[in-house]
Design a protein around this motif. Sequence first.
Motif, mmCIF file in Angstrom:
data_model
loop_
_atom_site.group_PDB
_atom_site.id
_atom_site.type_symbol
_atom_site.label_atom_id
_atom_site.label_comp_id
_atom_site.label_asym_id
_atom_site.label_seq_id
_atom_site.Cartn_x
_atom_site.Cartn_y
_atom_site.Cartn_z
ATOM 1 N N SER A 59 0.835 -1.200 0.000
ATOM 2 C CA SER A 59 0.000 0.000 0.000
ATOM 3 C C SER A 59 0.873 1.254 0.000
ATOM 4 N N THR A 60 0.450 2.251 -0.758
ATOM 5 C CA THR A 60 1.159 3.529 -0.781
ATOM 6 C C THR A 60 0.316 4.653 -0.176
ATOM 7 N N ARG A 61 -0.778 4.293 0.472
ATOM 8 C CA ARG A 61 -1.606 5.335 1.094
ATOM 9 C C ARG A 61 -0.859 5.948 2.275
ATOM 10 N N ALA A 62 -1.212 7.178 2.570
ATOM 11 C CA ALA A 62 -0.570 7.875 3.682
ATOM 12 C C ALA A 62 -1.025 7.282 5.010
ATOM 13 N N VAL A 63 -0.091 7.059 5.901
ATOM 14 C CA VAL A 63 -0.379 6.633 7.265
ATOM 15 C C VAL A 63 -0.126 7.844 8.149
ATOM 16 N N TRP A 91 10.479 12.076 -1.033
ATOM 17 C CA TRP A 91 9.937 12.465 0.276
ATOM 18 C C TRP A 91 8.673 13.280 0.037
ATOM 19 N N LEU A 92 7.559 12.802 0.603
ATOM 20 C CA LEU A 92 6.316 13.561 0.579
ATOM 21 C C LEU A 92 6.014 14.070 1.978
ATOM 22 N N ARG A 93 5.587 15.301 2.056
ATOM 23 C CA ARG A 93 5.116 15.873 3.316
ATOM 24 C C ARG A 93 3.704 16.361 3.103
ATOM 25 N N ASP A 94 2.766 15.798 3.851
ATOM 26 C CA ASP A 94 1.346 16.117 3.708
ATOM 27 C C ASP A 94 0.906 15.990 2.251
ATOM 28 N N GLY A 95 1.412 14.942 1.572
ATOM 29 C CA GLY A 95 1.002 14.636 0.213
ATOM 30 C C GLY A 95 1.723 15.391 -0.878
#
Length: 279
Positions: free
Chosen positions: A81-85, A169-173
């Motif tokens: 899964s690549t959804r945000a946790v 790197w993603l921060r808040d999407g």
Amino acid sequence: MAWLRGTRLAVLSGVLVVAAAAGSAAAAKKDGPGLFAVRQVPAAAPTAEPVPVAAPAPKTLPVMDYWDSPRGFPRDPDPMSTRAVTEGLRPRHRLAVYDTPGGKPRAFLGRSISGMPVTVPIVERRQGWAGVLLPSVNRRVGWVPPGGWETRRLGDQLFVDLSERRLTWLRDGREHGSWEVAVGSRRTPTPQGRTYVMGRTITSGSVYGGLDALVLGAVPDDRDALAASLRDGHTAIHGWRDRSAFGRSISNGCVRMPLKAQQALLDGIPEGSVVHVVE
């Protein structure tokens, strides 16, 4: 990563549509020629599921540590899964971890592991229990009953694309940085699936540029493929002075970063942040 090309962020919005069946209690009532008024029927109150009771945990249970893999826990139901946790679990004291809500206690999780404060990502919630990614084992989930812990917000995700040898790197999407890196070789690959940042540790050797490493919860999938001195270690993200390594699959499983990029991660990535290793 193919999903990062073109647009940087895709957001899917869901719309819930509720339809009344013909002949139901909510059927339309004729109110005039061609006009209908819908008779509103109060929704039935949802039935709350009871919270499964946590069985007492024997004091003889093992305590999760840096060196030994916890046993008896189920596989992560969605490891790729690549959804945000967005939530992490921080123990207030030593907690028993179970193989399912209301199931069998398998091990204890302490407030720290090898000096690193414990924050484990919550990947599922069920009947008041929290399903969390576990340390020192790959692609396994444990269940923690209510009480004795607090949540911490997680806003960062790291994506390691093995085929493109790139960390994003993603921060808040939103993309916060992206770098070409070195990853594990065919014989000693970087473990795939989702893991998380356990914390940071010092390094020894000039090749690391004097920078700490980010220790991940993941461990080698095949310990026997490594030199004896490395078999009990963890996968890590660390700086690497030799830039000729980047864009190649040559490491013992760790992700080697440009020094400036590693410093940026050390400055900005908290423990508990999920790392998605994909191909």
